[in-house]
Structure formats: C-alpha cells, structure tokens
Design a protein around this motif. Structure first.
Motif, PDB file in Angstrom:
ATOM      1  N   CYS A  35       0.847  -1.202   0.000  1.00 48.62           N
ATOM      2  CA  CYS A  35       0.000   0.000   0.000  1.00 48.62           C
ATOM      3  C   CYS A  35       0.879   1.248   0.000  1.00 48.62           C
ATOM      4  O   CYS A  35       2.072   1.189   0.310  1.00 48.62           O
ATOM      5  CB  CYS A  35      -0.912  -0.001   1.227  1.00 48.62           C
ATOM      6  SG  CYS A  35      -2.195  -1.268   1.202  1.00 48.62           S
ATOM      7  N   ASP A  36       0.267   2.380  -0.321  1.00 45.63           N
ATOM      8  CA  ASP A  36       0.995   3.649  -0.371  1.00 45.63           C
ATOM      9  C   ASP A  36       1.358   4.168   1.012  1.00 45.63           C
ATOM     10  O   ASP A  36       2.321   4.922   1.171  1.00 45.63           O
ATOM     11  CB  ASP A  36       0.159   4.709  -1.094  1.00 45.63           C
ATOM     12  CG  ASP A  36      -0.127   4.335  -2.541  1.00 45.63           C
ATOM     13  OD1 ASP A  36       0.704   3.639  -3.151  1.00 45.63           O
ATOM     14  OD2 ASP A  36      -1.198   4.734  -3.057  1.00 45.63           O
ATOM     15  N   ALA A  37       0.557   3.806   2.021  1.00 42.89           N
ATOM     16  CA  ALA A  37       0.795   4.261   3.392  1.00 42.89           C
ATOM     17  C   ALA A  37       0.051   3.326   4.330  1.00 42.89           C
ATOM     18  O   ALA A  37      -0.817   2.555   3.907  1.00 42.89           O
ATOM     19  CB  ALA A  37       0.311   5.697   3.588  1.00 42.89           C
ATOM     20  N   ALA A  38       0.387   3.417   5.613  1.00 45.43           N
ATOM     21  CA  ALA A  38      -0.291   2.603   6.620  1.00 45.43           C
ATOM     22  C   ALA A  38      -0.604   3.450   7.838  1.00 45.43           C
ATOM     23  O   ALA A  38       0.066   4.444   8.124  1.00 45.43           O
ATOM     24  CB  ALA A  38       0.555   1.405   7.017  1.00 45.43           C
ATOM     25  N   GLY A  59       8.310  -4.641   3.482  1.00 41.62           N
ATOM     26  CA  GLY A  59       8.134  -3.843   2.276  1.00 41.62           C
ATOM     27  C   GLY A  59       6.697  -3.584   1.879  1.00 41.62           C
ATOM     28  O   GLY A  59       6.421  -3.265   0.717  1.00 41.62           O
ATOM     29  N   MET A  60       5.777  -3.651   2.839  1.00 39.20           N
ATOM     30  CA  MET A  60       4.360  -3.500   2.521  1.00 39.20           C
ATOM     31  C   MET A  60       3.918  -2.043   2.366  1.00 39.20           C
ATOM     32  O   MET A  60       2.850  -1.772   1.808  1.00 39.20           O
ATOM     33  CB  MET A  60       3.502  -4.177   3.588  1.00 39.20           C
ATOM     34  CG  MET A  60       3.551  -5.695   3.570  1.00 39.20           C
ATOM     35  SD  MET A  60       2.846  -6.431   2.067  1.00 39.20           S
ATOM     36  CE  MET A  60       4.357  -6.933   1.223  1.00 39.20           C
ATOM     37  N   PHE A  61       4.693  -1.078   2.872  1.00 43.27           N
ATOM     38  CA  PHE A  61       4.378   0.340   2.724  1.00 43.27           C
ATOM     39  C   PHE A  61       5.625   1.155   3.041  1.00 43.27           C
ATOM     40  O   PHE A  61       6.499   0.703   3.794  1.00 43.27           O
ATOM     41  CB  PHE A  61       3.213   0.750   3.644  1.00 43.27           C
ATOM     42  CG  PHE A  61       3.311   0.229   5.038  1.00 43.27           C
ATOM     43  CD1 PHE A  61       4.139   0.820   5.984  1.00 43.27           C
ATOM     44  CD2 PHE A  61       2.591  -0.887   5.420  1.00 43.27           C
ATOM     45  CE1 PHE A  61       4.239   0.333   7.275  1.00 43.27           C
ATOM     46  CE2 PHE A  61       2.691  -1.401   6.711  1.00 43.27           C
ATOM     47  CZ  PHE A  61       3.520  -0.786   7.636  1.00 43.27           C
ATOM     48  N   ALA A 128      -3.419   6.425  -2.463  1.00 49.89           N
ATOM     49  CA  ALA A 128      -4.583   5.796  -3.087  1.00 49.89           C
ATOM     50  C   ALA A 128      -4.954   4.511  -2.364  1.00 49.89           C
ATOM     51  O   ALA A 128      -6.114   4.097  -2.366  1.00 49.89           O
ATOM     52  CB  ALA A 128      -4.303   5.501  -4.558  1.00 49.89           C
ATOM     53  N   THR A 129      -3.950   3.881  -1.733  1.00 46.66           N
ATOM     54  CA  THR A 129      -4.176   2.650  -0.976  1.00 46.66           C
ATOM     55  C   THR A 129      -3.613   2.834   0.430  1.00 46.66           C
ATOM     56  O   THR A 129      -2.519   3.355   0.611  1.00 46.66           O
ATOM     57  CB  THR A 129      -3.495   1.443  -1.645  1.00 46.66           C
ATOM     58  OG1 THR A 129      -2.098   1.732  -1.835  1.00 46.66           O
ATOM     59  CG2 THR A 129      -4.134   1.145  -2.992  1.00 46.66           C
ATOM     60  N   ALA A 144     -15.139  -0.497   8.221  1.00 50.69           N
ATOM     61  CA  ALA A 144     -16.412   0.205   8.062  1.00 50.69           C
ATOM     62  C   ALA A 144     -16.254   1.701   8.299  1.00 50.69           C
ATOM     63  O   ALA A 144     -16.872   2.526   7.614  1.00 50.69           O
ATOM     64  CB  ALA A 144     -17.445  -0.381   9.025  1.00 50.69           C
ATOM     65  N   THR A 145     -15.404   2.059   9.252  1.00 50.18           N
ATOM     66  CA  THR A 145     -15.166   3.469   9.558  1.00 50.18           C
ATOM     67  C   THR A 145     -14.408   4.157   8.423  1.00 50.18           C
ATOM     68  O   THR A 145     -14.752   5.263   8.002  1.00 50.18           O
ATOM     69  CB  THR A 145     -14.383   3.603  10.868  1.00 50.18           C
ATOM     70  OG1 THR A 145     -15.082   2.930  11.913  1.00 50.18           O
ATOM     71  CG2 THR A 145     -14.193   5.068  11.243  1.00 50.18           C
ATOM     72  N   ALA A 146     -13.368   3.497   7.928  1.00 50.52           N
ATOM     73  CA  ALA A 146     -12.557   4.084   6.856  1.00 50.52           C
ATOM     74  C   ALA A 146     -13.359   4.251   5.567  1.00 50.52           C
ATOM     75  O   ALA A 146     -13.190   5.251   4.863  1.00 50.52           O
ATOM     76  CB  ALA A 146     -11.329   3.221   6.602  1.00 50.52           C
ATOM     77  N   ARG A 147     -14.228   3.301   5.266  1.00 47.12           N
ATOM     78  CA  ARG A 147     -15.028   3.423   4.044  1.00 47.12           C
ATOM     79  C   ARG A 147     -15.958   4.628   4.115  1.00 47.12           C
ATOM     80  O   ARG A 147     -16.300   5.218   3.092  1.00 47.12           O
ATOM     81  CB  ARG A 147     -15.847   2.148   3.809  1.00 47.12           C
ATOM     82  CG  ARG A 147     -15.029   0.906   3.522  1.00 47.12           C
ATOM     83  CD  ARG A 147     -14.092   1.069   2.316  1.00 47.12           C
ATOM     84  NE  ARG A 147     -14.833   1.380   1.113  1.00 47.12           N
ATOM     85  CZ  ARG A 147     -14.497   2.311   0.223  1.00 47.12           C
ATOM     86  NH1 ARG A 147     -13.412   3.042   0.405  1.00 47.12           N
ATOM     87  NH2 ARG A 147     -15.229   2.497  -0.842  1.00 47.12           N
ATOM     88  N   LYS A 148     -16.357   4.999   5.323  1.00 47.96           N
ATOM     89  CA  LYS A 148     -17.205   6.178   5.498  1.00 47.96           C
ATOM     90  C   LYS A 148     -16.379   7.453   5.517  1.00 47.96           C
ATOM     91  O   LYS A 148     -16.727   8.449   4.876  1.00 47.96           O
ATOM     92  CB  LYS A 148     -17.994   6.046   6.811  1.00 47.96           C
ATOM     93  CG  LYS A 148     -18.992   7.162   7.053  1.00 47.96           C
ATOM     94  CD  LYS A 148     -20.169   7.042   6.092  1.00 47.96           C
ATOM     95  CE  LYS A 148     -21.235   8.066   6.408  1.00 47.96           C
ATOM     96  NZ  LYS A 148     -22.434   7.910   5.554  1.00 47.96           N
ATOM     97  N   ALA A 149     -15.274   7.439   6.269  1.00 49.71           N
ATOM     98  CA  ALA A 149     -14.490   8.658   6.490  1.00 49.71           C
ATOM     99  C   ALA A 149     -13.519   8.969   5.361  1.00 49.71           C
ATOM    100  O   ALA A 149     -13.126  10.120   5.175  1.00 49.71           O
ATOM    101  CB  ALA A 149     -13.719   8.538   7.813  1.00 49.71           C
ATOM    102  N   TRP A 150     -13.121   7.935   4.599  1.00 46.91           N
ATOM    103  CA  TRP A 150     -12.116   8.125   3.552  1.00 46.91           C
ATOM    104  C   TRP A 150     -12.482   7.261   2.344  1.00 46.91           C
ATOM    105  O   TRP A 150     -11.763   6.354   1.970  1.00 46.91           O
ATOM    106  CB  TRP A 150     -10.734   7.736   4.088  1.00 46.91           C
ATOM    107  CG  TRP A 150      -9.569   8.279   3.322  1.00 46.91           C
ATOM    108  CD1 TRP A 150      -9.574   8.889   2.108  1.00 46.91           C
ATOM    109  CD2 TRP A 150      -8.191   8.227   3.738  1.00 46.91           C
ATOM    110  NE1 TRP A 150      -8.313   9.229   1.723  1.00 46.91           N
ATOM    111  CE2 TRP A 150      -7.428   8.838   2.723  1.00 46.91           C
ATOM    112  CE3 TRP A 150      -7.543   7.729   4.864  1.00 46.91           C
ATOM    113  CZ2 TRP A 150      -6.035   8.942   2.797  1.00 46.91           C
ATOM    114  CZ3 TRP A 150      -6.169   7.835   4.941  1.00 46.91           C
ATOM    115  CH2 TRP A 150      -5.428   8.445   3.914  1.00 46.91           C
TER     116      TRP A 150
END
Length: 225
Positions: A35-38, A59-61, A128-129, A144-150
């Motif tokens: 992902c681009d960030a964590a 190496g995941m972010f 983006a990710t 569920a929170t992230a899908r609403k807030a971001w």
C-alpha cells in the motif's frame, strides 16, 4: 467445564464458543498487499505496533502513521499516549524516524482515520491505498469506519496473526478481551445509523452470541444512551 486458557479469568467452553463467533466475524481477512501508506491504530495492545513494524520491514508500505491519544484502557499502560509509545517501539526496532509519523490526539476510530489522513497530507502524501493495522477484533470496524471517512482510498485491513486462544493468552485478561469484542460489535451495529461507518451485515448466530455475552455480564465497553 472450563477452557485451559491461562488468563486472569477462566471462561467456560460455552462463553468461549460465543466469543469465538464474534472474534471470527470481526476479522475481515483481507489479502495483505503493498500500500501507499499505513495507519497503526492506537490501543492497549502493543502487538499492533509490532505488526506494523514487521509489515514495514517486509516492504508492505513506505510510510506509517501511528495514531492515538489515551483512553481508560490505555492511560496506565501508555501514559504518554498510544501513538507516542508505538512510535518509540518502532524506532527502537530500527524503523527510520522519518517514515514513522505521529498523530497523538485521536480519541476514537473516526479520528484515527481523519487525523492520520491530515498528517499524511501535511507530509505531502495522498495515498490511493491505505493499510489499517489494528487489534484482531477491530478489523471490521476499522474497515467500516474508513469506508465512510475516507471513501476515496482503497483500504486493506490487517492485524497481528494470532488465533483467539493465543490472543487471550498474549493479553492475559479474558474479561477485557470479551468486553472489547462485545463493545466493538455494538459499534458496528449502531454507528452506521449515526453516520460514523458503513453498514455491515451481522449474521444471526453472531447476534445471538452477542446477546449471550451481554447477558453473561461482558458489557463494560457498551455505550449507553
């Protein structure tokens, strides 16, 4: 008959089975991918920090935000704040200071997401990710929170790879974990109505287990109106 888990409170096999249903529901089991960030979500569980560090080292972010101030369950353990202690752990384990960003004020999951997004933006990062790293039983609520807030970001949720019994042993407090399982499920059910999260289907057997644990007294993390 009781389980053979060594914790500060023994739990019956019936209670364990109900808790396990809720535990399994809380885990969304996303495929971990770069992902681009964590964001490491602050909590009482230092395993969140260690998992985030492991994933960075794999190496995941390229950049990580630790987010979180204090709560009643963390103040004694992390007196300087969850994110501060998590970041210190990351630096002790060899992560470069420049890639471990700090968000020390969030008091709930929505703030974890919103404030961390702001910290990333201030650093010139618009991912983006995003990988959300949480306690094992907080994956679904984080999602569920992230899908609403971001909603613009693609979200991957993950946690320390422990099975239920191993997690109970690592925390050493069955009552705390079961109370948190119940509290997180209440928030999954109620928060969409309040605009804090997207709706998540809850199977009937999980709802039955939830009611059974509440009736058994695992209710200290419930929000009362």
């Amino acid at each position: 008959m009781t389980s053979n888990i060594t914790t500060s409170e023994m739990i019956s096999d019936e209670i364990r089975g109900q808790a396990l249903l809720i535990w399994d529901y809380h885990q969304v089991r996303h495929q971990v991918q770069p992902c681009d960030a964590a964001i490491g979500l602050g909590s009482h569980d230092l395993g969140v920090a260690d998992t985030a560090i492991d994933l960075y080292q794999a190496g995941m972010f390229p950049v990580l935000v630790f987010s979180g101030g204090n709560s009643p369950t963390t103040r004694a353990v992390f007196p300087r704040g969850e994110a501060v202690h998590f970041r210190e752990r990351a630096i002790e384990r060899g992560m470069p200071e420049a890639v471990v960003l700090l968000e020390p004020k969030a008091g709930n999951t929505g703030q974890n997401i919103t404030y961390s997004r702001r910290v990333l933006a201030e650093a010139g990062i618009t991912p983006a990710t995003v990988m959300l790293i949480s306690k094992p039983y907080m994956e679904r609520r984080s999602y569920a929170t992230a899908r609403k807030a971001w909603p613009e970001a693609e979200v991957v949720c993950t946690s320390e790879p422990l099975e239920f019994d191993a997690y109970l042993k690592s925390i050493g407090d069955a009552r705390l974990v079961l109370d948190m399982l119940v509290g997180d499920l209440q928030r999954i059910i109620d928060y969409p109505k309040q605009g804090y999260a997207i709706e998540q289907h809850v199977p009937e057997e999980v709802l039955d287990a939830y009611e059974a644990l509440i009736n058994a007294g695992y209710d200290s993390r419930l929000i009362t109106s």
